[in-house]
Design a protein around this motif. Structure first.
Motif, short mmCIF file in Angstrom:
data_model
loop_
_atom_site.label_atom_id
_atom_site.label_comp_id
_atom_site.label_asym_id
_atom_site.label_seq_id
_atom_site.Cartn_x
_atom_site.Cartn_y
_atom_site.Cartn_z
N GLY A 297 -7.11 -40.33 7.01
CA GLY A 297 -6.41 -41.53 7.44
C GLY A 297 -5.81 -42.29 6.26
N GLU A 298 -5.26 -43.46 6.56
CA GLU A 298 -4.63 -44.28 5.53
C GLU A 298 -5.70 -45.00 4.72
OE1 GLU A 298 -1.22 -45.72 3.50
OE2 GLU A 298 -1.51 -44.13 4.97
N PRO A 299 -5.73 -44.79 3.40
CA PRO A 299 -6.78 -45.44 2.60
C PRO A 299 -6.57 -46.94 2.53
CG PRO A 299 -5.19 -44.33 1.17
CD PRO A 299 -4.85 -43.93 2.58
N GLU A 300 -7.67 -47.66 2.42
CA GLU A 300 -7.62 -49.12 2.34
C GLU A 300 -7.81 -49.57 0.91
OE1 GLU A 300 -10.46 -50.79 4.98
OE2 GLU A 300 -9.53 -49.96 6.80
N GLY A 301 -7.07 -50.60 0.53
CA GLY A 301 -7.18 -51.14 -0.81
C GLY A 301 -5.83 -51.53 -1.35
N ALA A 302 -5.84 -52.20 -2.50
CA ALA A 302 -4.60 -52.61 -3.14
C ALA A 302 -3.85 -51.38 -3.65
CB ALA A 302 -4.90 -53.56 -4.29
N VAL A 303 -2.57 -51.29 -3.33
CA VAL A 303 -1.74 -50.19 -3.80
C VAL A 303 -1.15 -50.58 -5.15
CG1 VAL A 303 0.21 -48.68 -3.31
CG2 VAL A 303 -1.21 -49.51 -1.43
N LEU A 304 -1.52 -49.85 -6.19
CA LEU A 304 -1.15 -50.21 -7.55
C LEU A 304 -0.31 -49.11 -8.19
CD1 LEU A 304 -4.54 -51.60 -8.92
CD2 LEU A 304 -2.68 -52.88 -7.85
N THR A 305 0.38 -49.49 -9.26
CA THR A 305 1.01 -48.50 -10.12
C THR A 305 -0.03 -47.93 -11.07
OG1 THR A 305 1.56 -50.10 -11.84
CG2 THR A 305 3.18 -49.79 -10.06
N ALA B 253 0.10 -47.99 -14.32
CA ALA B 253 -0.14 -48.96 -15.39
C ALA B 253 -1.08 -50.07 -14.94
CB ALA B 253 1.18 -49.55 -15.87
N ALA B 254 -0.87 -50.59 -13.73
CA ALA B 254 -1.73 -51.66 -13.23
C ALA B 254 -3.16 -51.17 -13.02
CB ALA B 254 -1.16 -52.21 -11.92
N ALA B 255 -3.31 -49.95 -12.52
CA ALA B 255 -4.65 -49.41 -12.31
C ALA B 255 -5.37 -49.23 -13.64
CB ALA B 255 -4.56 -48.08 -11.57
N LEU B 256 -4.67 -48.74 -14.65
CA LEU B 256 -5.30 -48.54 -15.95
C LEU B 256 -5.62 -49.86 -16.63
CD1 LEU B 256 -3.25 -45.48 -17.24
CD2 LEU B 256 -5.68 -45.52 -16.64
N ARG B 257 -4.76 -50.86 -16.45
CA ARG B 257 -5.08 -52.18 -17.00
C ARG B 257 -6.34 -52.72 -16.37
NH1 ARG B 257 0.69 -53.05 -17.17
NH2 ARG B 257 0.65 -53.91 -15.07
N ARG B 258 -6.48 -52.55 -15.05
CA ARG B 258 -7.70 -53.00 -14.38
C ARG B 258 -8.91 -52.21 -14.88
NH1 ARG B 258 -8.21 -53.61 -7.85
NH2 ARG B 258 -6.49 -55.04 -8.30
N PHE B 259 -8.75 -50.91 -15.01
CA PHE B 259 -9.82 -50.04 -15.46
C PHE B 259 -10.33 -50.45 -16.85
CE2 PHE B 259 -11.18 -46.06 -17.59
CZ PHE B 259 -12.14 -45.62 -16.70
N ASN B 260 -9.40 -50.89 -17.71
CA ASN B 260 -9.74 -51.22 -19.10
C ASN B 260 -9.97 -52.71 -19.32
OD1 ASN B 260 -9.43 -48.77 -21.15
ND2 ASN B 260 -8.01 -48.47 -19.46
N SER B 261 -9.95 -53.50 -18.27
CA SER B 261 -10.18 -54.93 -18.42
C SER B 261 -11.65 -55.20 -18.76
CB SER B 261 -9.79 -55.66 -17.14
OG SER B 261 -10.63 -55.25 -16.07
N GLU B 262 -11.92 -56.42 -19.20
CA GLU B 262 -13.31 -56.79 -19.51
C GLU B 262 -14.16 -56.66 -18.26
OE1 GLU B 262 -15.83 -60.54 -21.43
OE2 GLU B 262 -13.63 -60.60 -21.32
N GLY B 263 -15.22 -55.87 -18.35
CA GLY B 263 -16.06 -55.64 -17.20
C GLY B 263 -15.55 -54.59 -16.25
N GLY B 264 -14.43 -53.91 -16.63
CA GLY B 264 -13.88 -52.87 -15.79
C GLY B 264 -14.67 -51.58 -15.91
N LEU B 265 -14.21 -50.55 -15.17
CA LEU B 265 -14.96 -49.30 -15.12
C LEU B 265 -15.03 -48.59 -16.47
CD1 LEU B 265 -14.02 -47.69 -11.70
CD2 LEU B 265 -16.25 -48.51 -12.44
#
Length: 208
Positions: free
Chosen positions: A62-70, A72-84
């Protein structure tokens, strides 16, 4: 670079991993890399998990749920303070070391030569607009997900070559696309001014 160009670049980069791995001696597999705690075998285990896991994954339900990111945006979130990158990094590092210890060099290479081609075929057939969950709550169009896989393949291929004492090299289109994605992650004004010598303040690194 469009989606199919990215998949083609990934194919060439995985081929480079395979060709390099097929010629490694036992001593070379154990050489330390610039990634703390990882030798060449651990680098292979870490990145070859991409074709292994993508090969094992079923189609999205089915259609996945969540914010659709680029990418670059996903990697910025991943590397943010406290990110994965921070919270999951030690576990990822340990998994690579354990996988390398439990898997022969030949088997690591076969993830690229045996599993890789079928993964690439599935990507081409799926098309760029298919959406998939990248991380919990983060959804990427397949075209953007492939950008991240290609970046990982390119950066860690350079890590391997450096560990082996070789000149850093990767397929030209993979290098170009990786550089473009890293530049996209950086704050644009800071990057432009540092790159043109107008500022001594660098926005780098943007990825760890």
């Amino acid at each position: 670079m469009d989606f199919h160009g990215r998949v083609d670049a990934l194919a060439r980069t995985w081929q480079a991993w395979a060709e390099l791995g097929e010629g490694l001696t036992e001593e070379q597999w154990g050489l330390p890399s610039r990634c703390p705690g990882w030798d060449v075998a651990a680098l292979y285990a870490h990145h070859s998990a991409m074709p292994r896991d993508l090969h094992a994954a079923g189609p999205p339900a089915g259609e996945p749920e969540g914010a659709v990111l680029t990418a670059a945006a996903a990697l910025r979130r991943f590397n943010s303070e406290g990110g994965l990158a921070a919270t999951a990094g030690p576990e990822v590092a340990d998994e690579a070391v354990a996988d390398a210890a439990a898997t022969s060099g030949r088997a690591l290479v076969e993830r690229f030569t045996v599993l890789g081609p079928s993964v690439l075929d599935r990507l081409r057939s799926a098309g760029p607009e298919l959406r998939a969950v990248w991380q919990p709550g983060v959804v990427l169009p397949l075209s953007e997900a492939v950008r991240i896989v290609l970046l990982e393949a390119t950066v860690h291929l350079l890590d391997v070559r450096r560990a082996l004492g070789q000149a850093p090299d990767a397929p030209a289109d993979a290098l170009t696309e990786t550089a473009a994605l890293l530049a996209e992650m950086a704050p644009p004004v800071e990057l432009i001014e540092a790159a043109t010598g107008r500022s001594a303040v660098s926005p780098l690194p943007v990825l760890h």
